[in-house]
Design an enzyme around this catalytic site. Structure first.
Site, PDB file in Angstrom:
ATOM      1  N   GLN A 492      69.111  69.122   8.154  1.00 12.84           N
ATOM      2  CA  GLN A 492      67.742  69.559   7.851  1.00 12.84           C
ATOM      3  C   GLN A 492      67.419  70.740   8.761  1.00 12.84           C
ATOM      4  OE1 GLN A 492      64.168  67.502   9.262  1.00 12.84           O
ATOM      5  NE2 GLN A 492      63.525  67.251   7.119  1.00 12.84           N
ATOM      6  N   TYR A 573      55.152  71.815  10.370  1.00 11.32           N
ATOM      7  CA  TYR A 573      55.989  72.789  11.070  1.00 11.32           C
ATOM      8  C   TYR A 573      55.853  74.146  10.358  1.00 11.32           C
ATOM      9  CZ  TYR A 573      57.383  68.611  13.463  1.00 11.32           C
ATOM     10  OH  TYR A 573      57.326  67.461  14.192  1.00 11.32           O
ATOM     11  N   GLY A 718      63.971  55.615   7.225  1.00 15.42           N
ATOM     12  CA  GLY A 718      64.044  56.134   8.578  1.00 15.42           C
ATOM     13  C   GLY A 718      64.141  55.009   9.588  1.00 15.42           C
ATOM     14  N   ARG A 719      62.978  54.475   9.979  1.00 14.32           N
ATOM     15  CA  ARG A 719      62.937  53.471  11.045  1.00 14.32           C
ATOM     16  C   ARG A 719      63.807  52.264  10.743  1.00 14.32           C
ATOM     17  NH1 ARG A 719      56.606  53.493  10.957  1.00 14.32           N
ATOM     18  NH2 ARG A 719      57.178  53.910   8.795  1.00 14.32           N
TER      19      ARG A 719
HETATM   20  C1  LIG Z   1      61.904  58.910  15.598  1.00 15.05           C
HETATM   21  C2  LIG Z   1      61.572  59.670  14.351  1.00 15.05           C
HETATM   22  C3  LIG Z   1      61.891  61.007  14.237  1.00 15.05           C
HETATM   23  C4  LIG Z   1      61.619  61.725  13.080  1.00 15.05           C
HETATM   24  N1  LIG Z   1      62.037  63.025  12.945  1.00 15.05           N
HETATM   25  C5  LIG Z   1      61.939  63.669  11.767  1.00 15.05           C
HETATM   26  C6  LIG Z   1      62.544  64.931  11.547  1.00 15.05           C
HETATM   27  O1  LIG Z   1      63.205  65.482  12.400  1.00 15.05           O
HETATM   28  N2  LIG Z   1      62.379  65.516  10.336  1.00 15.05           N
HETATM   29  C7  LIG Z   1      61.672  64.920   9.333  1.00 15.05           C
HETATM   30  O2  LIG Z   1      61.539  65.483   8.257  1.00 15.05           O
HETATM   31  N3  LIG Z   1      61.116  63.716   9.518  1.00 15.05           N
HETATM   32  C8  LIG Z   1      61.249  63.064  10.679  1.00 15.05           C
HETATM   33  N4  LIG Z   1      60.751  61.796  10.828  1.00 15.05           N
HETATM   34  C9  LIG Z   1      60.122  61.151   9.670  1.00 15.05           C
HETATM   35  C10 LIG Z   1      61.146  60.292   8.919  1.00 15.05           C
HETATM   36  O3  LIG Z   1      62.152  61.082   8.327  1.00 15.05           O
HETATM   37  C11 LIG Z   1      60.483  59.490   7.819  1.00 15.05           C
HETATM   38  O4  LIG Z   1      59.941  60.369   6.866  1.00 15.05           O
HETATM   39  C12 LIG Z   1      59.379  58.582   8.359  1.00 15.05           C
HETATM   40  O5  LIG Z   1      59.838  57.876   9.504  1.00 15.05           O
HETATM   41  C13 LIG Z   1      58.906  57.570   7.313  1.00 15.05           C
HETATM   42  O6  LIG Z   1      59.967  56.781   6.852  1.00 15.05           O
HETATM   43  P1  LIG Z   1      60.237  55.267   7.400  1.00 15.05           P
HETATM   44  O7  LIG Z   1      58.998  54.503   7.135  1.00 15.05           O
HETATM   45  O8  LIG Z   1      61.397  54.798   6.560  1.00 15.05           O
HETATM   46  O9  LIG Z   1      60.566  55.362   8.848  1.00 15.05           O
HETATM   47  C14 LIG Z   1      60.984  61.087  12.004  1.00 15.05           C
HETATM   48  C15 LIG Z   1      60.634  59.749  12.124  1.00 15.05           C
HETATM   49  C16 LIG Z   1      60.933  59.020  13.269  1.00 15.05           C
HETATM   50  C17 LIG Z   1      60.582  57.562  13.333  1.00 15.05           C
END
Ligand SMILES: Cc1cc2nc3c(=O)[nH]c(=O)nc-3n(C[C@H](O)[C@H](O)[C@H](O)COP(=O)(O)O)c2cc1C
Ligand SMILES: Cc1cc2nc3c(=O)[nH]c(=O)nc-3n(C[C@H](O)[C@H](O)[C@H](O)COP(=O)(O)OP(=O)(O)OC[C@H]3O[C@@H](n4cnc5c(N)ncnc54)[C@H](O)[C@@H]3O)c2cc1C
Length: 796
Positions: A492, A573, A718-719
């Site tokens: 990304q 961003y 993600g998480r």
């Molecule tokens: C620790 C952490 C770092 C993240 N860094 C990014 C990132 O670099 N780029 C991005 O698009 N989203 C980032 N996100 C968002 C995740 O990609 C995702 O969209 C968000 O956590 C919701 O999904 P989830 O409920 O499955 O965690 C980050 C999320 C977490 C928890």
């Protein structure tokens, strides 16, 4: 206790009857402005839980109700000349009019002082002279309006038009007729309530309503009891086939916009809200009558259990508020689904039926499997067939192609910044982190946002692709993934813009550094928050320089061997800040209209696309709403998605928010999926590109359900992957799936069996098993037929 009740609807009447049963010495007066016979409405649907509650509290009412119930378990979904039947749902309904008559009789029997055709005295007077004042005065509650400062009501009037009608056609099951007319899609929600009739609610989008000419009577005022006969004549014509020669029954029937009522507080001194006065939930999720009666049960119980009115009212609100909030959340998802029903008009009927049933996210594929296994299997089969796949498998394990890139399954490790690079160089930590996700079975592993320059980092710990050394470290990681797993890996690419120069996440997210801050840039000189530094407004030279950085990083990403590139145009961003009117206040051709705000992000996209090998896909992550007044909305996101697709995006990764500090997101399970769904239906399906849904999706059941309903093509978690790097493989074990979509590497294969849980060796009696199987079979498809109605009369 001296109790004043304003309103003789089901809520007020049932509460009065319950209180009198608990203590006949209560002195209860109930005012109802209408005559006893002025009842309206058709059927009321109840669930088993409500019936259980009523049965415990008032056996007389429960007994009568259960004798009058129409019962069935099937839902028939009529769509595109097909009828799809799904069983195992368990409904009971009765005539609303009959229920009200019963409750009225019950109140009179129990010596409630019921004053029909009488307006209640002013609430101040009641408040002063009674121990408790129940505001059961319905959706337009005047008591709520009077004490609006205390209750803080919020009335959300929706745009769809609907009308409560009945028919003397006795449906055998719950019926959804979804009909494509020359003016657009209209739908009927129909269900039997006796052996004499069925509820027949007509609903449609306001544009369809206008196009069909239903607005002809929009300015007419119909007195109480009078129905909109002109509109009803037209409804008869449009739904002649569905009515099958039967009549449309009317009773106070006119066009309504559903209003969701919410109140911040339900109590004001000794005045308390109940039923529609306190809350409403869209009719597609259950009946308001049922909710009002559940409130009555809870309030009567709390008054019985607590020493004084104040603590009883507090307990009532504490008990009912979360239940109502949960119903309202499901109802909101459901009503929004019906508002956008037109977008699904070309879906395959089986997929449409599944989509409709899972619309509120309360029902999932696994729930449906328990209720009607045959239908659940048909949905899996249909999903495979519709995509030309030979193997029938859980949807998440079906392969998928993004542009030219073949993925073994539908699971994506969502990009997650680990803030653990040194000088932008990913290290061992990244290799273990991303490597373990690749070994864990996901089809596509995404890196964190990899920054295109040192100044484009969010924090000093962010990784980059702006030096060859960084590229070489990334290459080691990519090589590991490719040599040790069958996962694909994508980078990304992004630039932090005005959200740059901040602390590591765990040291203070979005907070500027204590020292060593670098200059940030943005479309306008507007800081993200008062704490953040004001970015320098980019000029043409600055924009060209950043575009060149994106291109250089793209070339390095290819050299590192990445399979896919994602442009990060979300979360506030740099590129996202150009897209959003909240952060972009430019007056040149890069600001103002959405077309202008898109210009720089599209220039970057075009340059990246040109520098990236034609055979490899580029996807774009967007924020589909800014969750803030004046920010981008779901409508804007459709236009943004369309623009990127027109420029060659192979997929859209649909996130939301994080653009403005003041945002007010509505979080919840899979809360961003409706945005992905809309983009998929309106943009991606016609263009043949992929949509990735993300956000609070964490179970394989939700993943499968979203895919099977056609709301997304891929699911990013993600998480959940931080919780369990082997999430995909574990989901395979749970589902007893062992096909190619779940790739246990040879080294791990010995662990592919789900660890056994405790079990019993007791042998179940075979004859009883047979009986249960018969009963289950019979209950899966129970229909309300003349025979079942006659049988229920016999029971009486
Ligand atoms: C620790 C952490 C770092 C993240 N860094 C990014 C990132 O670099 N780029 C991005 O698009 N989203 C980032 N996100 C968002 C995740 O990609 C995702 O969209 C968000 O956590 C919701 O999904 P989830 O409920 O499955 O965690 C980050 C999320 C977490 C928890
Ligand atoms: C036209 C229509 C048809 C409907 N059909 C159905 C249906 O078929 N099935 C279903 O489940 N739900 C139906 N509903 C929804 C359902 O009526 C409500 O969700 C449910 O009745 C809520 O119960 P309640 O006791 O809170 O309020 P209500 O039933 O609305 O009762 C409030 C009562 O208070 C009275 N009132 C108000 N102010 C005063 C005052 N100052 N003095 C004296 N009396 C007063 C009103 O006349 C009214 O009778 C329908 C609603 C409408 C508008």
């Amino acid at each position: 206790m001296k109790i004043a009740i304003v309103g003789g609807g089901p809520g007020g009447l049932y509460f009065a009857a319950l209180m009198k049963q608990l203590d006949p010495s209560h002195n209860i007066t109930l005012w109802e402005r209408n005559a006893a016979s002025d009842t309206f409405g058709f059927g009321v649907v109840f669930s088993d839980e409500t019936l259980g509650g009523i049965g415990n509290a008032d056996p007389v009412v429960a007994e009568y109700m259960s004798r009058r119930f129409a019962r069935w378990s099937d839902i028939d979904i009529h769509f595109r000349d097909q009828m799809i039947t799904v069983g195992g749902q368990g409904f009971a309904a009765m005539s609303r009019k009959e229920l009200l008559e019963l409750l009225q009789r019950r109140c009179i029997e129990l010596n409630v002082d019921v004053r029909f055709s009488t307006l209640a005295p002013a609430v101040e007077e009641l408040e002063a002279n009674y121990d408790l004042v129940l505001a059961a005065d319905g959706i337009n509650s005047q008591i709520r309006a009077k004490y609006a400062d205390s209750f803080k009501p919020n009335l959300d009037m929706r745009t769809n038009k609907f009308m409560w009608l009945g028919t003397d056609q006795v449906f055998e099951a719950f019926k959804f007729f979804v009909k494509e007319t020359e003016w657009g899609v209209m739908q009927i929600h129909g269900y039997p309530y006796s052996d004499e009739g069925s509820t027949f609610i007509v609903e449609m989008h306001q544009d369809v309503w206008h196009a069909a000419g239903f607005d002809e009577t929009a300015n007419e005022v119909f007195p109480p009891g009078v129905s909109d006969e002109k509109a009803i004549a037209k409804i008869r014509e449009i739904f002649a086939e569905e009515l099958n020669g039967y009549e449309v029954l009317t009773n106070n029937s006119k066009w309504i916009n559903f209003t969701t009522v919410r109140n911040e507080n339900w109590r004001h001194n000794n005045v308390v809200l109940l039923g529609d006065a306190a809350h409403t939930a869209h009719f597609s999720i259950g009946s308001g009558t049922k909710l009002a009666m559940e409130d009555s049960l809870a309030l009567a119980a709390c008054l019985h259990e607590h020493p004084d009115v104040e603590s009883a009212l507090a307990a009532y609100e504490a008990e009912r508020r979360p239940v109502v909030a949960s119903t309202q959340r499901a109802a909101q998802a459901s009503l929004e689904w019906f508002e956008r029903i037109g977008q699904y008009k070309d879906q395959d009927p089986t997929q449409f039926a599944f989509n409709l049933l899972t619309r509120s996210r309360r029902i999932t594929q696994e729930n449906l499997r328990l209720r009607d296994a045959e239908f659940a299997d048909a949905v899996d089969r249909d999903f495979a067939e519709s995509q030309g796949l030979t193997e029938v498998a859980p949807a998440m394990f079906q392969p998928f192609r993004v542009g030219g890139l073949e993925l073994k399954n539908r699971i994506v490790v969502s990009p997650m910044d680990m803030y653990s690079a040194t000088d932008g160089i990913p290290g061992d930590f990244h290799k273990v982190h991303l490597g373990s996700k690749a070994l864990g079975g996901a089809g596509l592993v995404m890196t964190e946002m990899v920054c295109v320059s040192a100044a484009g980092r969010i924090t000093p710990g962010c990784s980059g692709l702006y030096t060859d050394e960084q590229r070489d470290s990334w290459k080691e990681i990519v090589d590991f993934v490719h040599s040790r797993s069958t996962a694909k890996i994508g980078a990304q690419l992004g630039h932090s813009g005005r959200k740059g120069s901040t602390k590591l996440m765990w040291e203070g997210i979005d907070q500027p550094l204590e020292s060593g801050n670098w200059t940030t840039v943005g479309p306008s000189a507007l800081p993200y928050s008062t704490e953040n530094q004001t970015p320098v407004e980019l000029d043409r030279a600055g924009m060209d320089a950043i575009k060149a950085e994106f291109v250089a990083s793209t070339v390095r990403a290819d050299e590192a061997g990445f399979d896919l590139l994602e442009i990060h145009a979300a979360h506030g961003y740099l590129l996202s800040s150009f897209l959003s009117p909240v952060s972009n206040k430019r007056t040149d051709e890069y600001g103002g209209s959405l077309e202008n705000r898109l210009r720089f992000p599209l220039e970057v996209f075009d340059a990246v696309r040109a520098a990236w090998p034609a055979g490899k896909p580029v996807t774009v992550r967007i924020s589909a709403t800014d969750w803030i007044e004046g920010g981008n909305t779901s409508d804007d996101s459709v236009a943004i998605a369309r623009a990127f697709v027109a420029h060659g995006a192979a997929g859209l990764d649909v996130s939301t928010g994080q653009v403005a500090k003041e945002e007010k997101p509505t979080f919840g399970r899979s809360y961003q999926t409706p945005f992905a769904d809309r983009i998929r239906q309106e943009v991606a399906v016609p263009a043949g590109v992929a949509v990735i849904a993300v956000g609070a999706i964490s179970t394989y059941d939700d993943v499968n359900s979203i895919l099977l309903a056609g709301r997304a093509d891929l699911i990013a978690l993600g998480r959940t992957h931080l919780y369990d790097p082997q999430w995909t493989l574990h989901a395979a074990a749970e589902q007893e799936y062992q096909g190619p979509g779940a790739d246990w590497i040879p080294q791990f294969r010995a662990g592919r069996r789900k660890p056994p849980s405790s079990r019993t060796d007791a042998v179940r009696p075979r004859l009883s098993l047979l009986k249960e199987a018969d009963i289950e079979e019979a209950n899966t498809h129970l229909r309300w037929t003349p025979e079942s109605a006659a049988a229920s009369v016999l029971v009486k």
